[in-house]
Design an enzyme around this catalytic site. Structure first.
Site, PDB file in Angstrom:
ATOM      1  N   TYR A  78       0.827  -1.209   0.000  1.00 40.73           N
ATOM      2  CA  TYR A  78       0.000   0.000   0.000  1.00 40.73           C
ATOM      3  C   TYR A  78       0.863   1.261   0.000  1.00 40.73           C
ATOM      4  O   TYR A  78       0.752   2.114  -0.881  1.00 40.73           O
ATOM      5  CB  TYR A  78      -0.919  -0.025   1.214  1.00 40.73           C
ATOM      6  CG  TYR A  78      -1.778   1.205   1.339  1.00 40.73           C
ATOM      7  CD1 TYR A  78      -2.997   1.297   0.681  1.00 40.73           C
ATOM      8  CD2 TYR A  78      -1.353   2.290   2.108  1.00 40.73           C
ATOM      9  CE1 TYR A  78      -3.768   2.443   0.776  1.00 40.73           C
ATOM     10  CE2 TYR A  78      -2.119   3.433   2.209  1.00 40.73           C
ATOM     11  CZ  TYR A  78      -3.329   3.499   1.546  1.00 40.73           C
ATOM     12  OH  TYR A  78      -4.085   4.641   1.642  1.00 40.73           O
ATOM     13  N   ASP A 154      -7.412  18.720  10.909  1.00 40.87           N
ATOM     14  CA  ASP A 154      -8.251  18.214   9.823  1.00 40.87           C
ATOM     15  C   ASP A 154      -7.647  18.626   8.477  1.00 40.87           C
ATOM     16  O   ASP A 154      -7.306  19.799   8.271  1.00 40.87           O
ATOM     17  CB  ASP A 154      -9.655  18.806  10.004  1.00 40.87           C
ATOM     18  CG  ASP A 154     -10.556  18.446   8.843  1.00 40.87           C
ATOM     19  OD1 ASP A 154     -10.349  17.379   8.219  1.00 40.87           O
ATOM     20  OD2 ASP A 154     -11.469  19.231   8.542  1.00 40.87           O
ATOM     21  N   ASP A 173      -3.811   9.707   2.212  1.00 47.24           N
ATOM     22  CA  ASP A 173      -3.797   8.356   2.782  1.00 47.24           C
ATOM     23  C   ASP A 173      -4.852   8.320   3.872  1.00 47.24           C
ATOM     24  O   ASP A 173      -4.556   8.429   5.055  1.00 47.24           O
ATOM     25  CB  ASP A 173      -2.400   8.063   3.338  1.00 47.24           C
ATOM     26  CG  ASP A 173      -2.338   6.707   4.014  1.00 47.24           C
ATOM     27  OD1 ASP A 173      -3.245   5.888   3.803  1.00 47.24           O
ATOM     28  OD2 ASP A 173      -1.382   6.478   4.767  1.00 47.24           O
TER      29      ASP A 173
HETATM   30  N1  SAM Z   1      -1.897   3.273   5.296  1.00 48.25           N
HETATM   31  C1  SAM Z   1      -3.127   2.784   5.886  1.00 48.25           C
HETATM   32  C2  SAM Z   1      -4.362   2.739   5.011  1.00 48.25           C
HETATM   33  O1  SAM Z   1      -4.568   3.524   4.142  1.00 48.25           O
HETATM   34  O2  SAM Z   1      -5.268   1.930   5.252  1.00 48.25           O
HETATM   35  C3  SAM Z   1      -3.410   3.629   6.996  1.00 48.25           C
HETATM   36  C4  SAM Z   1      -4.417   4.686   6.786  1.00 48.25           C
HETATM   37  S1  SAM Z   1      -4.051   6.030   7.772  1.00 48.25           S
HETATM   38  C5  SAM Z   1      -3.694   5.390   9.346  1.00 48.25           C
HETATM   39  C6  SAM Z   1      -5.560   6.887   7.715  1.00 48.25           C
HETATM   40  C7  SAM Z   1      -5.469   8.091   8.597  1.00 48.25           C
HETATM   41  O3  SAM Z   1      -6.307   9.129   8.097  1.00 48.25           O
HETATM   42  C8  SAM Z   1      -5.914   7.810  10.017  1.00 48.25           C
HETATM   43  O4  SAM Z   1      -4.806   7.904  10.865  1.00 48.25           O
HETATM   44  C9  SAM Z   1      -6.960   8.891  10.290  1.00 48.25           C
HETATM   45  O5  SAM Z   1      -6.870   9.413  11.590  1.00 48.25           O
HETATM   46  C10 SAM Z   1      -6.618   9.928   9.233  1.00 48.25           C
HETATM   47  N2  SAM Z   1      -7.717  10.833   8.898  1.00 48.25           N
HETATM   48  C11 SAM Z   1      -9.029  10.547   8.785  1.00 48.25           C
HETATM   49  N3  SAM Z   1      -9.731  11.653   8.507  1.00 48.25           N
HETATM   50  C12 SAM Z   1      -8.854  12.685   8.408  1.00 48.25           C
HETATM   51  C13 SAM Z   1      -8.979  14.083   8.135  1.00 48.25           C
HETATM   52  N4  SAM Z   1     -10.174  14.624   7.899  1.00 48.25           N
HETATM   53  N5  SAM Z   1      -7.865  14.833   8.112  1.00 48.25           N
HETATM   54  C14 SAM Z   1      -6.646  14.277   8.356  1.00 48.25           C
HETATM   55  N6  SAM Z   1      -6.475  12.965   8.632  1.00 48.25           N
HETATM   56  C15 SAM Z   1      -7.558  12.179   8.647  1.00 48.25           C
END
Ligand code: SAM
Length: 306
Positions: A78, A154, A173
């Site tokens: 990924y 955010d 991501d």
């Molecule tokens: N690489 C892995 C995948 O894609 O499945 C991990 C995904 S990564 C951990 C997704 C991240 O997006 C999460 O840590 C989540 O807190 C973050 N996220 C969700 N909504 C968001 C937003 N509105 N702004 C910034 N980050 C956000």
């Protein structure tokens, strides 16, 4: 013999204590399961439930609101693809923004590119960053690069404050569009990304599974074709621990110098000294880059008709 096993055949029925099953309305009627050796962390942040467990076959696993985000064994499939598909498609990327990606894996991959001068990351949930640094050092190693600036907040609000034309590449991501990531799949968000990119700049965003979420993909394609006047392409990769075993990416470029995503122009830096702390690439190569854009007929028909 008890109700859920048969010693002679080795058959064990699917409801078993000690296994994690990923049950969600995003994929009704199915649930991938992993055997749990030990739960290492459970917490609740302002945004989501966070869990880390040791699995018996995929190493440590990060779970947010009951959904697997990464495992040590297959995260390369990924992180390498979501990063190198966009960055290898343009010459000399210098300024990169990562939205989400709190685990640090995308940062680890971005930092393989020596042309990159600055990387902003905007992750909403500090607990994801802290937990990743504690339990996934080979992923969170991305934070050690001095070019990286972490912003907790955010992604939509962050983009609103970005001057037009700032970035060569934006990588989104995100988690699934239920919960804090919902806005990251909507049209106003894509408009903000397009504005933040320089002419001929590129977006790569997590775009779900062709087996499960064709309707979500259709909406993303329609929005992106309206907003990004360069190229708009869908690519995909295999990640065994994601629902249905595959995940896709929407790759878009803004009007300006043409970007041909299917033919990479900028190989990942092979400079060993630069990559020492990260180890070699495990998944990405130029053949798999080109192959990622080949779609099964059912998906091709829908995506190309939009
Ligand atoms: N690489 C892995 C995948 O894609 O499945 C991990 C995904 S990564 C951990 C997704 C991240 O997006 C999460 O840590 C989540 O807190 C973050 N996220 C969700 N909504 C968001 C937003 N509105 N702004 C910034 N980050 C956000």
């Amino acid at each position: 013999n008890n109700n859920n096993s048969n010693k002679e055949t080795g058959y064990i029925s699917s409801v078993i204590p000690g296994w994690f099953s990923e049950i969600s309305p995003m994929w009704p009627g199915e649930a991938h399961s992993l055997k749990v050796e030990k739960i290492l962390f459970q917490g609740k942040s302002e945004y989501q439930n966070v869990m880390v467990f040791q699995s018996s076959t995929y190493g440590k696993v990060l779970v947010l609101d009951g959904v697997i985000q990464l495992t040590e064994r297959d995260e390369c499939a990924y992180q390498e693809m979501i990063t190198h598909l966009p960055l290898c498609s343009i010459p000399n990327p210098k300024k990169v923004l990562v939205i989400g990606g709190g685990d640090g894996g995308v940062l680890r991959e971005v930092s393989r590119h020596s042309s990159v001068e600055h990387v902003d990351i905007c992750e909403i949930d500090k607990m994801v960053v802290d937990v990743s640094k504690q339990f996934f050092p080979d992923v969170a190693v991305g934070y050690e690069d001095p070019r990286v600036a972490l912003h907790i907040g955010d992604g939509v609000a962050f983009l609103k404050a970005v001057p037009a034309g700032t970035y060569d590449a934006v990588i989104v991501d995100s988690s699934d569009p239920i919960g804090p990531a919902q806005e990251l799949f909507e049209k106003p968000f894509f408009e903000l990304v397009a504005k933040a990119l320089r002419p001929g700049g590129v977006l790569c965003t997590q775009a779900e599974s062709i087996w499960l979420h064709m309707h979500i993909i259709e909406d993303i394609v329609v929005n992106c074709r309206q907003i990004f006047k360069g190229s708009v392409n869908y690519a995909w990769t295999t990640v065994p621990t994601y629902p249905s075993g595959v995940i896709g990416f929407m790759l878009c470029s803004t009007e300006g110098p043409a970007v041909d995503f299917k033919h990479p122009v900028n190989p990942v830096d092979a400079d060993e000294s630069h990559c020492k702390s990260k180890g070699p690439l495990k998944f990405y190569n130029k053949e798999i880059h080109a192959a990622a854009f080949c779609l099964p007929s059912f998906a091709k028909k829908v995506i190309e008709s939009k």
